[in-house]
Enzyme design. Structure first.
Site, PDB file in Angstrom:
ATOM      1  N   HIS A  95      13.946  30.385 -28.639  1.00 41.28           N
ATOM      2  CA  HIS A  95      13.754  29.145 -29.398  1.00 41.28           C
ATOM      3  C   HIS A  95      14.648  28.026 -28.844  1.00 41.28           C
ATOM      4  O   HIS A  95      14.170  26.942 -28.502  1.00 41.28           O
ATOM      5  CB  HIS A  95      14.083  29.400 -30.881  1.00 41.28           C
ATOM      6  CG  HIS A  95      13.964  28.201 -31.758  1.00 41.28           C
ATOM      7  ND1 HIS A  95      12.889  28.000 -32.587  1.00 41.28           N
ATOM      8  CD2 HIS A  95      14.771  27.121 -31.943  1.00 41.28           C
ATOM      9  CE1 HIS A  95      13.034  26.863 -33.244  1.00 41.28           C
ATOM     10  NE2 HIS A  95      14.178  26.301 -32.867  1.00 41.28           N
ATOM     11  N   GLU A  96      15.933  28.300 -28.740  1.00 42.14           N
ATOM     12  CA  GLU A  96      16.863  27.267 -28.274  1.00 42.14           C
ATOM     13  C   GLU A  96      16.578  26.902 -26.822  1.00 42.14           C
ATOM     14  O   GLU A  96      16.736  25.750 -26.418  1.00 42.14           O
ATOM     15  CB  GLU A  96      18.319  27.712 -28.460  1.00 42.14           C
ATOM     16  CG  GLU A  96      18.725  27.955 -29.919  1.00 42.14           C
ATOM     17  CD  GLU A  96      18.416  26.795 -30.859  1.00 42.14           C
ATOM     18  OE1 GLU A  96      18.392  25.636 -30.395  1.00 42.14           O
ATOM     19  OE2 GLU A  96      18.182  27.049 -32.063  1.00 42.14           O
TER      20      GLU A  96
END
Ligand SMILES: [Zn+2]
Length: 671
Positions: A461-462
């Site tokens: 995600h990051e």
């Protein structure tokens, strides 16, 4: 000696020289940088020249370099490696910075020049990107109240400061309620609870000065207690206290605060010329109008409710098998759902963990970016703010693209959660700036460091946010990378999570820490299947909250928000055994500030898009289809906020997103 925060950096790729910076450098550097920035803004506002795009809008796009340097270094260390000195600095800096930036919006001379340029936007020879930056700059001033005069201006200031106070009071009342309540447990009450929960309950009891264990309203304690405690009476007591946060009467009651907040927000929107607060808030979002949000939520609501009702029947039967008659209640749901999960999808964390090695997952996230976008990653030896930070140079076809930094491990000096930020954003004006991007996570250290499956998702995600920054290719910093609408910003990050679940990615990179063997296919299938478990419940509690949030702001402010909440839930037929994820008196997203007010929907909006966008790959040649990857970069990852998000999405997908892929992803599609 010169202050390293104010000098030009001659480090590799001009990364901040962290090893030369002392905490005592921050305060003097900030004062000097703020003064320099103010002088720059004043010069733009007070110029005698005829206002033009170049001498007003573009000039505002060339921020004072010293201020950028001080803030990027300070925010990096304050969030990820704090200490008492840095905490004190943060308390000192926040009001100073707030005053500095609100003075810019309130600067009437500056606004007059911005407006002059805006009024002629049709007759000037500007690129599409320049038109967009002009529109956004002008709109930002207007929304901040710059166009208001006299009594209206004064009233706006009053409303803003009252709202700030109400937001703080709301948060503090909530904290007080969460802090004050606890339920002491006897040793017998612990029977059957998992070891981590027993330990947490003992620690909580000790903290409360009790002889034995206790349950408190901390989410990390109450949620597992509701999941694992077989004592229905205790679950009921704990649940009722949890659900009543902010509505216990007396000093800490938040209901009046909610009512006053909604009233002031409506007045604020009206002063600015909007029909409702929702219309004001959604103007800058991809959704644009409340009706679009309601339509989307209702499309998801119906199948989610049907699934939840079917699940409730199964859970109710399990309860009857336990010899309990009567209806399934909200304090029963998590307990029976956990029992069902164990029976249907048993996943042993301990067995799973050795397959998710941090280093292999970093490699996996890089490898997908290589296959999709041709990016290469080479370790970079530079001094950063903590020895756990690692850096890579990112290149493509031998050309420098960005610097990527990973700060993965938890430590007491780091705030919780995970985030991505740019220490330097991409831009080509006033000169070429290549991105320096950091991902900060809170994974447990180990040798080798092992992740849970959720941790691995967080990593992807990051990294998706990081790609949005690193592949950015715009002229102006204010629209670079992740500077996009709130309901669009999670698209690249949530979309990237899908690549973790691609079987060939797990097959290649989820290898056992000791034996090196790939994860067995049968285990992989169980991991993927478990991700849709209990989605009916999760979707119902979320969508109900989002619909109430929208109803609060999309019309006249309700005099009694609790009555309005009840009316909305009645209308949608809220299932009896589920309550809102956040009821009004503790709905901090909406009342602690106005960040997510009439914006709570945006989590689901983004999920609709990420599911739909990934489906585009599946419909084409699969997860690594090169044409789709090119389109994703061209229309979404490189474009920042240079165009309207709906236009960008349509350019990528050929149409706007639909909810079908989301329903399928959550296991809610008609079977
Ligand atoms: Zn995110």
């Amino acid at each position: 000696m010169t202050n390293p925060l104010l000098s030009q950096w001659d480090t590799p790729f001009e990364i901040a020289p962290f090893d030369q910076i002392q905490d005592s450098d921050f305060a003097p550097a900030l004062d000097i940088a703020l003064a320099a920035d103010k002088a720059q803004i004043d010069a733009i506002a007070q110029s005698d020249e005829v206002p033009t795009f170049a001498n007003v809008i573009e000039a505002l796009e060339a921020p004072c370099p010293e201020l950028e340097q001080v803030l990027s270094v300070f925010y990096s260390v304050a969030g990820a490696d704090s200490n008492p000195a840095r905490e004190a600095l943060q308390r000192e800096f926040s009001p100073k910075l707030a005053a500095h930036f609100s003075a810019i919006t309130a600067n009437k001379a500056l606004y007059a020049r911005v407006k002059y340029v805006w009024d002629q936007h049709n007759t000037q020879d500007l690129s599409d990107e320049q038109q967009r930056v002009l529109m956004l700059t002008h709109r930002g001033f207007v929304r901040g109240g710059a166009a208001l005069e006299g009594a209206e201006d004064a009233r706006m200031q009053e409303i803003k400061s009252r709202l700030a106070i109400l937001g703080t009071d709301f948060t503090q009342n909530l904290l007080a309620d969460e802090r004050d309540w606890f339920m002491a447990l006897s040793e017998d009450d612990l029977t059957g609870l998992p070891q981590f929960l027993v330990e947490a309950a003992r620690a909580a009891g000790q903290e409360k000065g009790l002889d034995g264990p206790a349950v408190t309203l901390s989410r990390s304690l109450i949620t597992p207690f509701l999941k694992f405690s077989s004592r229905r009476d205790l679950r009921k007591r704990a649940f009722e206290a949890w659900a009543a946060r902010g509505a216990n009467g007396g000093e800490s009651d938040n209901r009046e605060i909610a009512a006053e907040t909604l009233k002031l927000r409506e007045e604020r929107a009206k002063l600015l010329g909007y029909e409702t607060f929702a219309a004001y808030k959604l103007e800058t979002e991809m959704a644009k109008a409340p009706s679009a949000v309601r339509d989307l939520l209702m499309q998801v609501w119906k199948p989610a409710k049907a699934q939840a009702e079917a699940d409730a029947k199964v859970l109710n039967k399990m309860m009857r098998d336990d010899g309990i008659n009567g209806d399934l209640e909200p304090w029963d749901w998590r307990y029976y759902a956990e029992k069902r999960r164990k029976a249907e999808h048993d996943l042993d964390e301990a067995e799973l963990k050795p397959y998710f090695q941090l280093d292999r997952m970093i490699e996996a996230s890089f490898d997908c970016a290589t296959r999709l976008f041709g990016l290469e990653f080479k370790p970079l030896d530079v001094a950063l703010y903590h020895e756990d930070c690692r850096a890579w140079e990112v290149t493509r076809n031998g050309q420098h693209v960005a610097v990527f930094i990973g700060d993965y491990f938890a430590r007491s000096s780091k705030r919780s959660g995970a985030w991505c930020s740019a220490m330097r954003s991409q831009a080509t004006y006033p000169e070429v700036a290549t991105p320096v991007v950091i991902n900060v996570c809170n994974f447990a250290k180990g040798d080798p460091a092992l992740l849970s499956y959720d941790d691995a998702r967080t990593l992807f995600h990051e990294f998706g946010h990081a790609l949005h920054q690193m592949l950015s290719n715009v002229t102006y910093e204010s629209i670079s990378g992740t500077s996009v609408a709130r309901d669009f910003v999670e698209l690249p990050s949530q979309l990237y999570e899908h690549w973790l679940d691609v079987p060939e990615v797990l097959g290649k990179f989820a290898t056992h820490a000791e034996t090196g063997a790939p994860m067995p296919v049968e285990m992989r299938d169980r991991v993927l299947a478990a991700s849709t478990f209990d989605m009916g419940f999760q979707t119902v509690e979320y969508v109900a909250s989002a619909l109430v949030d929208l109803a609060f702001h999309d019309g006249p402010a309700p005099r009694d928000p609790m009555a309005k909440q009840a009316e909305v839930l009645e209308k949608i037929g809220m299932p009896k055994a589920i309550i809102m994820r956040h009821a009004t008196p503790h709905f901090a997203h909406v009342f602690a500030g106005d960040g997510y007010s009439s914006g709570y929907y945006s989590y689901m909006w983004s999920e609709v898009m990420d599911a739909d966008a990934f489906e585009a790959f599946e419909e084409a040649g699969g997860a690594f289809d090169s044409e789709r990857a090119e389109a994703l970069e061209a229309h979404i990852l490189s474009t920042g906020g240079s165009r309207d998000p709906a236009e960008l999405y349509t350019a990528f997908r050929g149409r706007l997103p639909g909810v079908d892929a989301l329903l399928k992803g959550r296991g809610l599609a008609a079977k």
